[in-house]
Design a protein around this motif. Structure first.
Motif, PDB file in Angstrom:
ATOM      1  N   GLN A 254       0.834  -1.204   0.000  1.00 40.72           N
ATOM      2  CA  GLN A 254       0.000   0.000   0.000  1.00 40.72           C
ATOM      3  C   GLN A 254       0.868   1.254   0.000  1.00 40.72           C
ATOM      4  N   ALA A 255       1.905   1.225  -0.842  1.00 44.98           N
ATOM      5  CA  ALA A 255       2.879   2.314  -0.900  1.00 44.98           C
ATOM      6  C   ALA A 255       2.233   3.649  -1.273  1.00 44.98           C
ATOM      7  N   GLU A 256       1.247   3.607  -2.159  1.00 43.07           N
ATOM      8  CA  GLU A 256       0.610   4.861  -2.589  1.00 43.07           C
ATOM      9  C   GLU A 256      -0.018   5.589  -1.403  1.00 43.07           C
ATOM     10  N   ARG A 257      -0.688   4.842  -0.538  1.00 48.91           N
ATOM     11  CA  ARG A 257      -1.328   5.455   0.622  1.00 48.91           C
ATOM     12  C   ARG A 257      -0.300   5.924   1.645  1.00 48.91           C
ATOM     13  N   PHE A 258       0.781   5.186   1.795  1.00 48.13           N
ATOM     14  CA  PHE A 258       1.841   5.609   2.705  1.00 48.13           C
ATOM     15  C   PHE A 258       2.438   6.935   2.240  1.00 48.13           C
ATOM     16  N   ASN A 259       2.745   7.028   0.968  1.00 49.10           N
ATOM     17  CA  ASN A 259       3.338   8.249   0.435  1.00 49.10           C
ATOM     18  C   ASN A 259       2.354   9.410   0.466  1.00 49.10           C
ATOM     19  N   LEU A 260       1.067   9.113   0.270  1.00 48.42           N
ATOM     20  CA  LEU A 260       0.055  10.149   0.392  1.00 48.42           C
ATOM     21  C   LEU A 260       0.042  10.715   1.807  1.00 48.42           C
ATOM     22  N   ALA A 261       0.110   9.836   2.799  1.00 52.60           N
ATOM     23  CA  ALA A 261       0.116  10.283   4.189  1.00 52.60           C
ATOM     24  C   ALA A 261       1.338  11.154   4.485  1.00 52.60           C
ATOM     25  N   LEU A 262       2.478  10.788   3.930  1.00 55.00           N
ATOM     26  CA  LEU A 262       3.677  11.604   4.122  1.00 55.00           C
ATOM     27  C   LEU A 262       3.492  13.009   3.561  1.00 55.00           C
ATOM     28  N   SER A 263       2.641  13.157   2.548  1.00 54.10           N
ATOM     29  CA  SER A 263       2.476  14.447   1.882  1.00 54.10           C
ATOM     30  C   SER A 263       1.566  15.406   2.642  1.00 54.10           C
ATOM     31  N   TYR A 264       0.889  14.945   3.681  1.00 53.80           N
ATOM     32  CA  TYR A 264      -0.048  15.810   4.391  1.00 53.80           C
ATOM     33  C   TYR A 264       0.653  16.953   5.114  1.00 53.80           C
ATOM     34  N   THR A 265       1.924  16.759   5.442  1.00 54.67           N
ATOM     35  CA  THR A 265       2.646  17.756   6.209  1.00 54.67           C
ATOM     36  C   THR A 265       4.102  17.794   5.773  1.00 54.67           C
ATOM     37  N   ALA A 266       4.720  18.964   5.877  1.00 49.53           N
ATOM     38  CA  ALA A 266       6.146  19.097   5.554  1.00 49.53           C
ATOM     39  C   ALA A 266       7.016  18.694   6.743  1.00 49.53           C
ATOM     40  N   VAL A 267       6.410  18.548   7.907  1.00 48.12           N
ATOM     41  CA  VAL A 267       7.127  18.113   9.109  1.00 48.12           C
ATOM     42  C   VAL A 267       7.075  16.594   9.182  1.00 48.12           C
ATOM     43  N   ASN A 268       8.192  15.969   9.476  1.00 47.47           N
ATOM     44  CA  ASN A 268       8.211  14.511   9.550  1.00 47.47           C
ATOM     45  C   ASN A 268       7.343  14.017  10.704  1.00 47.47           C
ATOM     46  N   LYS A 269       6.385  13.170  10.353  1.00 49.40           N
ATOM     47  CA  LYS A 269       5.518  12.536  11.336  1.00 49.40           C
ATOM     48  C   LYS A 269       5.536  11.031  11.087  1.00 49.40           C
ATOM     49  N   ILE A 270       5.432  10.248  12.148  1.00 51.54           N
ATOM     50  CA  ILE A 270       5.263   8.808  12.021  1.00 51.54           C
ATOM     51  C   ILE A 270       3.957   8.521  11.296  1.00 51.54           C
ATOM     52  N   VAL A 271       3.968   7.517  10.417  1.00 48.54           N
ATOM     53  CA  VAL A 271       2.771   7.103   9.690  1.00 48.54           C
ATOM     54  C   VAL A 271       2.489   5.636  10.013  1.00 48.54           C
ATOM     55  N   ALA A 272       1.247   5.356  10.380  1.00 47.09           N
ATOM     56  CA  ALA A 272       0.850   4.001  10.761  1.00 47.09           C
ATOM     57  C   ALA A 272      -0.282   3.509   9.878  1.00 47.09           C
ATOM     58  N   LEU A 273      -0.351   2.201   9.703  1.00 48.10           N
ATOM     59  CA  LEU A 273      -1.478   1.548   9.034  1.00 48.10           C
ATOM     60  C   LEU A 273      -2.509   1.263  10.129  1.00 48.10           C
ATOM     61  N   SER A 274      -3.313   2.281  10.449  1.00 47.66           N
ATOM     62  CA  SER A 274      -4.134   2.244  11.655  1.00 47.66           C
ATOM     63  C   SER A 274      -5.307   1.284  11.563  1.00 47.66           C
ATOM     64  N   GLU A 275      -5.725   0.929  10.362  1.00 47.20           N
ATOM     65  CA  GLU A 275      -6.656  -0.185  10.147  1.00 47.20           C
ATOM     66  C   GLU A 275      -6.289  -0.855   8.837  1.00 47.20           C
ATOM     67  N   ASN A 276      -6.417  -2.167   8.814  1.00 44.18           N
ATOM     68  CA  ASN A 276      -6.203  -2.902   7.565  1.00 44.18           C
ATOM     69  C   ASN A 276      -7.089  -4.126   7.528  1.00 44.18           C
ATOM     70  N   GLY A 277      -7.341  -4.598   6.319  1.00 45.14           N
ATOM     71  CA  GLY A 277      -8.015  -5.879   6.128  1.00 45.14           C
ATOM     72  C   GLY A 277      -6.946  -6.947   6.030  1.00 45.14           C
ATOM     73  N   PRO A 278      -6.547  -7.345   4.790  1.00 46.63           N
ATOM     74  CA  PRO A 278      -5.435  -8.283   4.650  1.00 46.63           C
ATOM     75  C   PRO A 278      -4.139  -7.681   5.204  1.00 46.63           C
ATOM     76  N   LEU A 279      -3.294  -8.540   5.732  1.00 43.66           N
ATOM     77  CA  LEU A 279      -1.992  -8.095   6.218  1.00 43.66           C
ATOM     78  C   LEU A 279      -1.067  -7.755   5.049  1.00 43.66           C
ATOM     79  N   PRO A 280      -0.170  -6.787   5.235  1.00 41.43           N
ATOM     80  CA  PRO A 280       0.845  -6.538   4.220  1.00 41.43           C
ATOM     81  C   PRO A 280       1.982  -7.550   4.351  1.00 41.43           C
ATOM     82  N   ASP A 281       2.558  -7.932   3.232  1.00 39.98           N
ATOM     83  CA  ASP A 281       3.714  -8.831   3.219  1.00 39.98           C
ATOM     84  C   ASP A 281       4.942  -8.033   3.662  1.00 39.98           C
ATOM     85  N   PRO A 282       5.599  -8.414   4.755  1.00 42.35           N
ATOM     86  CA  PRO A 282       6.746  -7.634   5.226  1.00 42.35           C
ATOM     87  C   PRO A 282       7.865  -7.529   4.195  1.00 42.35           C
TER      88      PRO A 282
END
Length: 353
Positions: A254-282
């Motif tokens: 779900q890289a697109e959503r991760f990168n979208l979340a990073l774009s919300y702010t110019a300040v570095n913030k931790i980004v979490a997958l706060s809800e998911n259905g299927p697990l991501p493959d590590p």
């Protein structure tokens, strides 16, 4: 147990300082934020949401993997005053206190039943679904524009009711990854139905009421609005959460959503997958450079099904081999591997900024 560690390539966006928006945060809360910042970009916490009165998910995961999630997601749904007055009894505070005392990490959301104006008609607009826009005529815009109104008074009443539960967690010295007003931009919840302006007022009201009036210093504020227009500002957000429900057995990063979340702010913030259905493959997370701080699989059908009067693991969304892969992977952290956060280091003055 051997320490798992699988660092990703250095990425300046993943360098986050453990500076909480509430300078009066408890030491335990500061230590947790420091730990999250230390592992961010290197490891991901395993997480699991439970149903609103029980937690068969945790034991089912343990039966499959021999391990437990580092983090459990709880919900103040049944503590909403418009539900309590109809007979519900919230139990997640007690469950969360017990989990925290056992060394697990705690996150809470709140499916906030509208304070008033519940439609309460069938087939799908009954009072118990009063957090959905379709089940209430409650108008947040009007409420936030008139602080003398009954609607505004009830908003404050409800915030105070949940603050009383969070105080119980603070008294037990348990930090909470607090994720209120989630998925607002989708408009399917009443707190998002009138657009970003009243939502932002509500977020700031909740923050100020809980932080300054109730002096809740055990909260790490996780914003989950899922659109830049709904972002309340860096001074009101500690962590950004994204809720992503891909197709069954879609283990992508779900890289697109991760990168979208990073774009919300110019300040570095931790980004979490706060809800998911299927697990991501590590392995895909590592390959794509997508180090969600944690994942938190939704409950019920995403994990278990009834079979001969008992709950058993279901492979409909995540196959058993992928569940085991994620829980046993060097990139992930399970409850068994968590350090004692109470003894974790505090951020030094340079890190606090």
């Amino acid at each position: 147990m051997q320490q798992k560690h699988q660092p990703m390539n250095a990425d300046s966006r993943l360098q986050v300082q453990p500076q909480l928006i509430n300078p009066n945060a408890t030491d335990h809360t500061k230590r947790l934020m420091t730990y999250l910042c230390d592992i961010y970009g290197h490891r991901m916490l395993t997480g699991q949401q439970i149903g609103v009165v029980s937690m068969p998910e945790i034991e089912i995961i343990h039966e499959q993997t021999g391990l437990r999630p580092a983090l459990i997601g709880f919900d103040f749904m049944n503590d909403s005053p418009s539900r309590v007055e109809r007979g519900t009894v919230g139990t997640d505070t007690e469950l969360a206190i017990q989990w925290g005392k056992e060394g697990g990490l705690v996150t809470f959301c709140w499916h906030w039943n509208a304070p008033m104006d519940l439609i309460d008609e069938g087939p799908d607009r009954y009072w118990h679904s009063g957090f959905y826009t379709q089940s209430t005529t409650f108008d947040l815009g009007k409420a936030m524009d008139d602080q003398s109104s009954e609607a505004y008074r009830l908003i404050v009443r409800d915030i105070d009711a949940i603050a009383s539960q969070l105080k119980r967690l603070q008294e037990a010295d348990i930090p909470v990854l607090w994720r209120p007003l989630h998925e607002a931009s989708g408009a399917w919840f009443w707190w998002g139905a009138k657009g970003p302006t009243p939502y932002l007022k509500l977020w700031k009201l909740m923050y100020d009421r809980m932080t300054h009036h109730h002096r809740l210093n055990n909260l790490i504020w996780v914003w989950n609005g899922q659109h830049r227009d709904w972002y309340p500002g860096d001074e009101y957000v500690d962590i950004i959460g994204e809720d992503v429900y891909g197709p069954a057995r879609d283990y992508s990063s779900q890289a697109e959503r991760f990168n979208l979340a990073l774009s919300y702010t110019a300040v570095n913030k931790i980004v979490a997958l706060s809800e998911n259905g299927p697990l991501p493959d590590p392995d895909q997370l590592i390959r794509d450079g997508v180090p969600w701080a944690w994942c938190c699989t939704w409950y019920g059908d995403f994990i278990w099904k009834k079979e001969q009067d008992r709950e058993v693991y279901t492979e409909h969304y995540t196959e058993a081999h992928m569940l085991n892969k994620l829980y046993q992977h060097p990139f992930t952290v399970t409850k068994e591997e968590l350090p004692d956060i109470r003894a974790y280091r505090l951020p030094d003055s340079n890190e606090r900024g």
